[in-house]
Design an enzyme around this catalytic site. Sequence first.
Site, short mmCIF file in Angstrom:
data_model
loop_
_atom_site.label_atom_id
_atom_site.label_comp_id
_atom_site.label_asym_id
_atom_site.label_seq_id
_atom_site.Cartn_x
_atom_site.Cartn_y
_atom_site.Cartn_z
CD GLU A 144 29.18 -33.39 6.58
OE1 GLU A 144 29.93 -33.09 7.53
OE2 GLU A 144 29.55 -34.01 5.58
CB ALA A 285 33.57 -35.78 15.90
CG MET A 286 29.62 -31.48 12.34
SD MET A 286 29.74 -32.19 10.66
CE MET A 286 30.05 -30.70 9.72
CD GLU A 287 33.57 -31.75 8.77
OE1 GLU A 287 33.24 -32.66 9.55
OE2 GLU A 287 33.37 -31.79 7.54
CG ASN A 288 29.95 -27.96 13.39
OD1 ASN A 288 29.24 -28.27 12.46
ND2 ASN A 288 29.93 -28.62 14.55
CG HIS A 320 38.37 -37.32 10.43
ND1 HIS A 320 38.62 -38.07 9.31
CD2 HIS A 320 37.17 -36.71 10.21
CE1 HIS A 320 37.61 -37.93 8.45
NE2 HIS A 320 36.72 -37.12 8.98
CD GLU A 321 35.37 -34.77 12.79
OE1 GLU A 321 35.05 -33.93 11.92
OE2 GLU A 321 35.06 -35.97 12.73
CG HIS A 324 37.01 -32.48 7.98
ND1 HIS A 324 37.04 -32.82 6.65
CD2 HIS A 324 36.35 -33.49 8.61
CE1 HIS A 324 36.44 -34.00 6.48
NE2 HIS A 324 36.01 -34.42 7.66
CD GLU A 343 34.12 -36.63 5.66
OE1 GLU A 343 35.10 -37.10 6.30
OE2 GLU A 343 33.44 -35.70 6.09
#
Length: 884
Positions: A144, A285-288, A320-321, A324, A343
């Site tokens: 992202e 962080a990233m919600e893959n 949060h992640e 998502h 978001e």
Amino acid sequence: MDIASRPAEPEQNLQTADAAPAPQAPPVIRREDYLPPAWLVPEIALDFALGLDATTVVSKLSVRRNPDGNGTPTLRLNGDQLAPVAVHVDGEAVNDWRMDGPDLLIELAGEAHEVSVETALVPSGNSQLMGLYASNGMLCTQCEAEGFRRITFFPDRPDVLSTYSVRMAGDRAVFPILLANGNCTAQGESEDGTHWAEWHDPWPKPSYLFALVAGELIANHATFTTMSGRKVDLNVWVRPGDEGRTQHAVDSLIASMKWDEETFGREYDLDLFNIVAVSDFNMGAMENKGLNVFNTRYVLADPDTATDADYDAVEGVIGHEYFHNWSGNRITCRDWFQLSLKEGFTVLRDQLFSADMGSEPVKRIEDVRILRIAQFPEDSGPLAHPIRPDSYQEISNFYTATVYNKGAEVIRMMRTMAGEERFRKGTDLYFERHDGTAATCEDFVTAIEDGAGLDLSQFRLWYSQAGTPQVSVALQQEGARLVLTLRQAVPTTPGQPEKQPMPIPLRVALFDRATGTHGGETLIVLTKAEDRFVFENAPADPVLSINRGFSAPVAIEMLRPDADLVFLAAHDDDPFARYEAMQSLVVQHLVAAVGGGLDEGARAQGREAIGAAFGAIVTDPALDDLMRGELMLLPAESYLAEQLLVSDPGAIHAEREGLKAWLGKALAADLEALHDRVSAVPYGREAAARGARKVKTQALVYIAAGNPAEGARRGLAQYQGAQSMTDRQGALMVLASLDCPEREEALADFLARYEGNALVIDKWFSLQAGSLHPRVLAHIKTLSAHPEFRMSNPNRVRALYMAAAMNPVAFHDPGGEGYRMIGDLIRRLDPINPQTAARFVPSLGRWRRVEPQRAALMRAELERIAAEANLSRDVREQVTKSLG
Ligand SMILES: [Zn+2]
């Protein structure tokens, strides 16, 4: 994705040859130009041969003409610094492809084909940390917003949803663990010492949610049983040696999964959920899908190395992640202009989650404080944009507090107007209606409208108008009636000279000064530029409490007698309003003092009023310490600056510090008694012990301001007796601002004690760069040459330089040395990590709101950056807009 951090170190960013140089004026991409994709990719199979220095990727796309597309035979596959090694169509090698800038174009005659492209990557040379990169001996990805096109050629836009199958093979010794999205379907060994794994994700997803991780990792494993009785395996993966600091992350994940079922009816949908902690990461962080990748700072925590705030941040970001998975993954964004769809909503969800896990009032106060420090300045500066922007050059620049935090406030207003139950009907309808699709903000608003039964036609302006509305308040007594007249103005922002009135929901209560009570709270919604609201049977001597709970993200303009604010600070039953009264009391005083509107007598009088209210807060036995800690905080200097059209940062700092020292002296006995009382509370994770720790450092701050010698003595004692990082860091923060031998002793001890612990060493940098020490600029310069400082690690860069950019003493040094330091950093960092470099530009971009002498220096620094020949698109856009 969670914003939260910033950037990294030197040289090297290209992956392969054939990269087009960035043009001087990057194209502007507009929301109104949206067109559906011409070709869809229902399935993709990726095959990785992994190596830190050389990785090859073969990507097989099943492409199908989109019936809603424009019918072009040209398949456009986005790339970024990639060159195709081989291209096949339907199994045949082809040569008639062509490049259009960074993109690969292939002409296709029919309706459906299989297109295969091979690419070669150099992960160890990828310092931008976008795409596939090496970190600490492992491989990981960040896609992202537009990182996938740095791995392979693909229609890299969020409205192209595909089912992913991934095969990866690599040296077993280097990459013992091989992870991707979804579930592992097969794995095995090859004879040459390599091993392989195959992963399949059954849920169609956009390319920005793709992830792969390979390396030496160890898991803290747990399980969760969903509300329909399915068992899910959970793993939090870290580097060996860090596993002892993962339990809080595991507990937070389980709490998030349960909370989303109970609060929003959302159940997890795979058999496996993996979290991996990575030390080099641009964001939080990233919600893959099924494989979240985290900055280590939002995973690792134990009492010796993480503060209470760190614990909260881990819980909040994990939530949060995880959230998502529904608000972002199951329903994604049609295009990047809709970023707030996922978001804003997900920030609201994580705020509500954290409020339920801890103290709701304290969480609300923290959220508003962040909004005021980070978002209000965006709204009033050259980079102001609506929560749904209309155009961009580089999408990475729009991961902003406006899209995230104001986005959350806008959805929170819908919830306030609908009430919790009806709002839930709206979100249920949204999830049901749009599951499996790429949606828009408009789809979300319509679903809330239909599900909750609200008319949001005028409310949609919150999505298109930038700027913080200002609401002025006048009260008029007419016998037993009280008339409240409200006027709203939405300020002019770049590209938006004219604004229309927006619906502003305000929770209000009228207190009776005689009894200290009110007759009930009402919700009024201001929809016009000016309106009157009548209260019948008003008390004879009323005190207005307005925007309770911060029900609308606006600035209330009302000059109030100190007595009213002192009354509300003592009596308001809405905790936020109580906090707000105390803040307003201080803001009114400091703004008047900075503006030169106070003579010595008036200054003394103002301080006495604040001192009385503050003293009551310090000693009130009915207050819990967590809340006391909030009430004792003075408004931030950046928030004070927002109150003035043009501010003098030096004067603001001097007045605020002057007040702090005055309070420290005037209330010395009470503050020392408070510090003694809470210092006796033993370590624990429960609210009372956390409150004690929060107040302990607060008290120490004022003691040190009033009496530096006593502050140094108590600071060193608190440091040496610390049972937790919260106490140790708090003491070190106070000591770092003092010019005393205790400072050097504690700093040296801290560095030696935590040698090798990167996250704690970040604190060591950050505390010094953020200190109010008179020689702070020299300290920062020395730290930038410290062997532990690395430009390639975003956490370390942020620790030193973001702390410096937010430090009024260092940044606003009257000679301009602070501006020069940040300007130099941006120019050095841009070739290495443009995304992180661009995040430092807004600090300089506020020059128009600063007094002329400093403003000229800030502007000159921006011009120096703009004169660089090969600026990234990220920095170019921010600098141009800041000068424009
Ligand atoms: Zn996010």
